[in-house]
Structures are given as C-alpha cells and as structure tokens.
Design a protein around this motif. Structure first.
Motif, short mmCIF file in Angstrom:
data_model
loop_
_atom_site.label_atom_id
_atom_site.label_comp_id
_atom_site.label_asym_id
_atom_site.label_seq_id
_atom_site.Cartn_x
_atom_site.Cartn_y
_atom_site.Cartn_z
N LYS A 397 2.04 -25.76 112.98
CA LYS A 397 0.81 -26.55 112.87
C LYS A 397 1.06 -27.93 113.50
CE LYS A 397 0.05 -26.67 108.47
NZ LYS A 397 -0.68 -26.88 107.19
N THR A 399 -1.15 -31.73 114.56
CA THR A 399 -2.37 -32.54 114.70
C THR A 399 -2.30 -33.33 115.98
OG1 THR A 399 -1.37 -34.33 113.41
CG2 THR A 399 -2.69 -32.71 112.20
N HIS A 413 -7.79 -31.94 117.53
CA HIS A 413 -7.28 -32.64 116.36
C HIS A 413 -6.39 -31.74 115.49
CE1 HIS A 413 -9.84 -36.09 117.23
NE2 HIS A 413 -10.86 -35.25 117.42
N PHE A 414 -6.70 -30.42 115.49
CA PHE A 414 -5.96 -29.50 114.63
C PHE A 414 -5.60 -28.25 115.44
CE2 PHE A 414 -8.92 -31.94 112.02
CZ PHE A 414 -8.03 -32.55 111.14
N HIS A 425 -8.18 -23.79 116.83
CA HIS A 425 -8.29 -25.24 116.97
C HIS A 425 -9.76 -25.66 116.98
CE1 HIS A 425 -9.57 -25.23 121.22
NE2 HIS A 425 -8.64 -24.30 121.44
N GLU A 455 -10.19 -28.38 110.33
CA GLU A 455 -9.44 -29.20 109.39
C GLU A 455 -9.23 -28.48 108.07
OE1 GLU A 455 -9.54 -33.70 107.44
OE2 GLU A 455 -11.33 -32.89 108.43
N TYR A 458 -6.67 -25.77 108.56
CA TYR A 458 -5.36 -26.42 108.76
C TYR A 458 -4.73 -26.77 107.42
CZ TYR A 458 -1.89 -29.56 110.87
OH TYR A 458 -0.72 -30.16 111.27
N ASP A 459 -5.54 -27.21 106.48
CA ASP A 459 -5.03 -27.60 105.16
C ASP A 459 -4.63 -26.40 104.31
OD1 ASP A 459 -5.38 -30.26 105.75
OD2 ASP A 459 -7.37 -30.40 104.84
#
Length: 565
Positions: A397, A399, A413-414, A425, A455, A458-459
């Motif tokens: 991963k 950023t 951004h991700f 992404h 986002e 991604y988390d």
C-alpha cells in the motif's frame, strides 16, 4: 627283650627310612625343577616354535639361525578338504627372506619365565616375532595368478555387510562368506604362510576364498547406523493451522539418507524433493483456478492468478536437512515461496476484495462480512487494456504515488497494486463510475475508484490480501470480441460463402469495409483474408459476364453508352 618291643623298634626304623627316601626324592625333583628353570630362563621351552620353526631347548641366537636357514628352504602346499595336494610353491619362488634380526627372537625369550617349563611338557608354545618374514610382493602376485584351482567348484559368492531399513530402524545385515577362490584370497593366504613359515594352506577352510570387503563389525558401518537411527528418532511435525497436520512416515523418512563407500552419511536431496513435491501436490494452490461465490450468489470459477500457497522446493529441502542436523523434534509449517490466507476450503479465506468486472463494482469483505462496496472503472477493452482476471495478492500500500506508462503519468492518493502494474486506486479525473464506461473509455488496466472509496478501502485492506477479479455470464466473451474486431471480420468473410450471384456484392463490400477499418496488426490476424480477395475477383468476373450478356441482347453497348429511343 620281649617280642613286642622288637616289633616296635622295627616299625620306627621303617618309618624313618620312608621319610628319608621321600625327602631325597623331593630334593631330587626340586633340583631337577630348579635346574630346568635355570636352563629355560635363556632357552625356549620344549615343544616351542618361533615363526613356525621348532625352537625347543634353543637359545635366541640358535633359534634365529634356524629360522634364517629355513626361510627360503621350505615348500607351501595347497591341500583340499580330502588332504590332497593341489598346488605347491617354494619359498624361493616367493622371494622369502627374514626381515628382522635376533633381537626380536631375544625379546620373545626374555618374556618367557623359566618356572613354567613343566607345563609346556603338556601344552606346546608358539611364538611370533613383531615383524614377520619378508617376501617379494610381485612374485607373490605372479604365483597367485598362475596357480590352477579349476577343480574347486564354487557354490556361492561372498557378500558385503550392508545397511537396511527394517520398517522401524536401520540395521546391519551380516556379511556372507562365499567359497569362490580368487587371486586376492590366495595372495593373502600365501603372505600369512610366509610370515609364519607355515607349510600348508587348506583351501577348504576359507583362507583362499574371496572375502567380503565390508564386515558387520566395521567401525564405519556401525557409526553410520547409529547416526541414521538418531536421525530417524527426530520428529518433524507440520502444523498448517485449522486442524491440518502432517507427519513424515517412517518409510519416507528413511529414504532421505544416503552414504558413500566409506559409510559417511549424507542427505538425498532428490528423495527429500519427492516428498516436498508430494506435499506440494496436496497443498499447493498457487496458479490454480479458484471456486468462488460472488456477492450476487453466483458460483463461478475464477481463472488462476498469482495468489495461493506454494511450498518452496529448495527452501523446504534445506529446512528438513537443517531440522535433522539440529537433532531435536520440531513443529512448524512448510517453507513457502508464495502464501495464501487459509489452508481450509478456500485459500483466499474470508477477508478479500471482490472485483466484479461485469458489474463494474468492488466489494470488500472482512472476516466473512461485506464492509464496503463501490462502483469502479476497469481496463479499457477496446484498447486491449482489459483488467486481468484471476486472484492476486495486494503487493503493498502506498499514498501519494505517481503512476507512469508509455503515454501517461497520473498522480493518485491511494495506491494498492495487485498484478503487474494493475491495482486499485483513486481516479479524481473521472466524475462517473460503473456501467459500460470501461469498454471504450476505461483505464490502462487498473481498477479506478472514487477518491473517498479508495481511501476507505485503503484503510481496510492490508498487503497480502487477495483481490478476486472476474467476469460473470458472457461478458468476458463479449469483451474479447470487442478487443479483437478481427474476429468479426473473419466471421463476415466466412458468411460470404461461394460467390454465385451479383446480389452478394453488398455482403462482400461490407466485409471489405470492416477489414479496412482494422489496424495493421489486426489485419495480420485475419486468417481468411484471401477468401475475401477471391470473392471480390469472382464478383468482378460475374459483373463482366453480366455486362457482356446485356450487350449481346442490345440492351447495353459494350462501351457502356446508353442509347435512348
């Protein structure tokens, strides 16, 4: 004096005479014994032999002289079981000589105590010097090679002692002595006879027989068996989790070892590799298709990707050898080259990202529950950039990454890559997601997501999570055709069939137009293009024939001029 008193004095006199005679006899015996002991303190006992030569009553020097004089003057006879002489060789033929001096004979004599000489009247004594008689090795070899033992019939060969596994432990199987006379055995028998000045060799007692090279009491073979059995006592227990275990069967474990001709124990990497491959056949899922139930409840087969278990062949061999060398029981998992999530029914477990390319939708599952979903845009089909199907692990991963290609550079951004540059992404340059956008305006292969969705995903996910990418229904076939327009052209040309009428001209023209719309690379893939050319030539011939027929009936001049009434 009374008669009684006379008898009494006579008895006393007889008793005294008896004692005197006994004393004289004992004194004589003792004298003889002491004289004998004194004599044999520097002479060999009666019935003594030194190096096969009679040494009775002789001192060291006389005995040595007798040995020297007899060294090259005797004959060695080979006798069979019946006592018949079958071969003879002379000491001179063998180059027999004495290769020691009188001091060695004296050493033997010095160890002889004179007081034991009486016992040797009953039990003979045989002595041998520290160094035996010498011989000419080349002559011994030549003689042994020349002797004829053809009348001796052999019934079995000698066999070396060897190591075998009896199903529970390693054991030594004793050597077997055969009865075949060989040159080496004859040489050994001759040498023994020469060194001890023996005059007979019995060929039936095994002296001349071919002898096993390895015997059961050999220190090396015994050490090898001890080491092998210590290895066999080491337990390598595999625990894969979820109640799945493996133990190496004894017979399989026994195949892991080998040894050289000196019985130095080693490891058979090929045999260990066979076991590793067998475990791979049982547990490897890498590169295999996956059965999967989609969020919509459809049961599908997902093409193979790069996710799944794969046991490391060389790595696991090395680990097994290290376990044995460690000398202790171990419990561990296999050594893997690639990893899955679960060893259960599905290697992708119950936490994964589902990418339905047909629906252009992404679903995120964690511990068996869907925790997030979002529309997406995948690879552009018309540009031959369709997202690859299969199951792949998220590599890492990141950023704020910049993605670069042949003709693009995009900041995201991700970034969550999963296959050869393809990944999940955000795509802030898009304002719409889902539907059929991907077919003609999709990505270069990545799965584009709204910023907030990227986002969120991604988390949730971690590196190593599986990403399951697939089409459902006939979408993949449709997309394949869209990616390969030459297939439609091939089909159009096929539908032309035999050209027999001018009415087929529109079909031929349509096929030609479709062909010309292809790229040069796609044109090269039209396998029946010559059929189109032949159809066009045939159509031209039909048109010319029709024009000629019309001219013949006066309807149309050959030059094409229209004549009005």
């Amino acid at each position: 004096m009374s008669k009684h008193k006379k008898n009494k004095f006579k008895s006393i006199r007889f008793y005294r005479e008896t004692i005197l005679r006994g004393a004289i006899t004992c004194a004589a015996v003792l004298a003889i014994y002491l004289l004998g002991s004194l004599f044999f303190s520097n002479h060999f006992y009666i019935r003594s032999k030194v190096n096969g030569v009679g040494a009775s009553f002789l001192g060291a020097e006389k005995t040595f002289e007798k040995i020297v004089s007899n060294a090259d003057k005797y004959t060695i006879s080979f006798k069979n079981a019946d006592g018949d002489v079958v071969n003879e060789v002379s000491a001179s033929d063998l180059g027999v000589d004495v290769n020691y001096d009188v001091s060695q004979v004296q050493d033997i004599l010095d160890k002889q105590t004179g007081f034991n000489w009486i016992g040797r009247l009953i039990v003979p004594a045989e002595y041998y010097t520290a160094t035996g008689n010498s011989y000419d090795a080349s002559k011994v070899k030549a003689i042994a090679q020349s002797l004829d033992f053809s009348n001796h019939k052999s019934t079995k060969e000698s066999e070396d002692a060897y190591i075998t596994f009896d199903g529970d432990k390693w054991v030594i199987v004793d050597e077997v002595y055969g009865d075949r006379i060989d040159q080496e055995g004859v040489e050994e028998a001759i040498i023994y006879a020469v060194e001890n000045l023996e005059e007979e060799i019995n060929i039936a007692d095994g002296t001349c027989y071919n002898k096993p090279d390895v015997k059961a009491d050999d220190a090396n073979i015994k050490a090898a068996v001890d080491k092998l059995n210590k290895y066999m006592d080491i337990d390598i227990h595999y625990d894969l989790g979820e109640g799945i275990t493996e133990d190496i069967p004894k017979e399989t474990k026994a195949s892991f070892f080998n040894w050289d001709d000196k019985f130095k124990v080693g490891f058979d990497r090929d045999a260990i590799g066979e076991y590793v491959n067998a475990m791979g056949d049982k547990y490897n899922t890498y590169g295999k298709k996956k059965e999967f139930t989609t969020t919509d409840g459809e049961e599908i087969t997902v093409p193979a990707g790069s996710f799944g278990w794969r046991i490391a062949y060389e790595g696991e061999i090395d680990a097994i050898i290290a376990d044995f060398k460690g000398g202790k029981d171990v419990t561990r998992d296999f050594t893997y080259l690639y990893y899955g999530t679960s060893h259960g029914e599905h290697d992708y477990g119950n936490s994964y990202v589902e990418v339905n390319l047909s629906k252009q939708h992404v679903y995120v599952y964690k511990n068996g529950e869907m925790v997030f979903d979002t529309p997406c845009v995948s690879g552009k089909i018309a540009g031959n950039h369709g997202t690859h199907t299969g199951v792949y692990p998220i590599a890492y991963k990141q950023t704020e990454a910049t993605l670069k290609g042949d003709n693009y550079e995009s900041h995201v951004h991700f970034w969550m890559p999963f296959n050869m540059g393809e990944g999940l992404h955000d795509a802030t340059w898009r304002n719409k997601f889902g539907g059929d956008i991907y077919k003609r305006s999709g990505s270069h292969g990545c799965v584009n997501l709204p910023l907030s969705a990227a986002e969120k995903i991604y988390d949730i996910v971690e590196a190593g999570w599986p990403v399951i990418v697939f089409y459902t229904g006939d979408t993949e076939e449709q997309n394949y055709i869209l990616q390969n327009p030459q297939l439609k052209v091939i089909e159009q040309i096929t539908q032309i069939g035999p050209v027999t009428s001018l009415e087929q001209e529109p079909t031929i023209a349509s096929a030609r137009a479709a062909y010309e719309a292809l790229t040069e690379e796609q044109k090269a893939l039209v396998t029946n293009y010559q059929d189109l050319v032949n159809a066009e030539l045939t159509l031209q011939v039909l048109k010319e024939q029709a024009a000629a027929a019309a001219a013949a009936e006066g309807q149309v001049p050959v030059d094409g001029t229209v004549v009005t009434p």
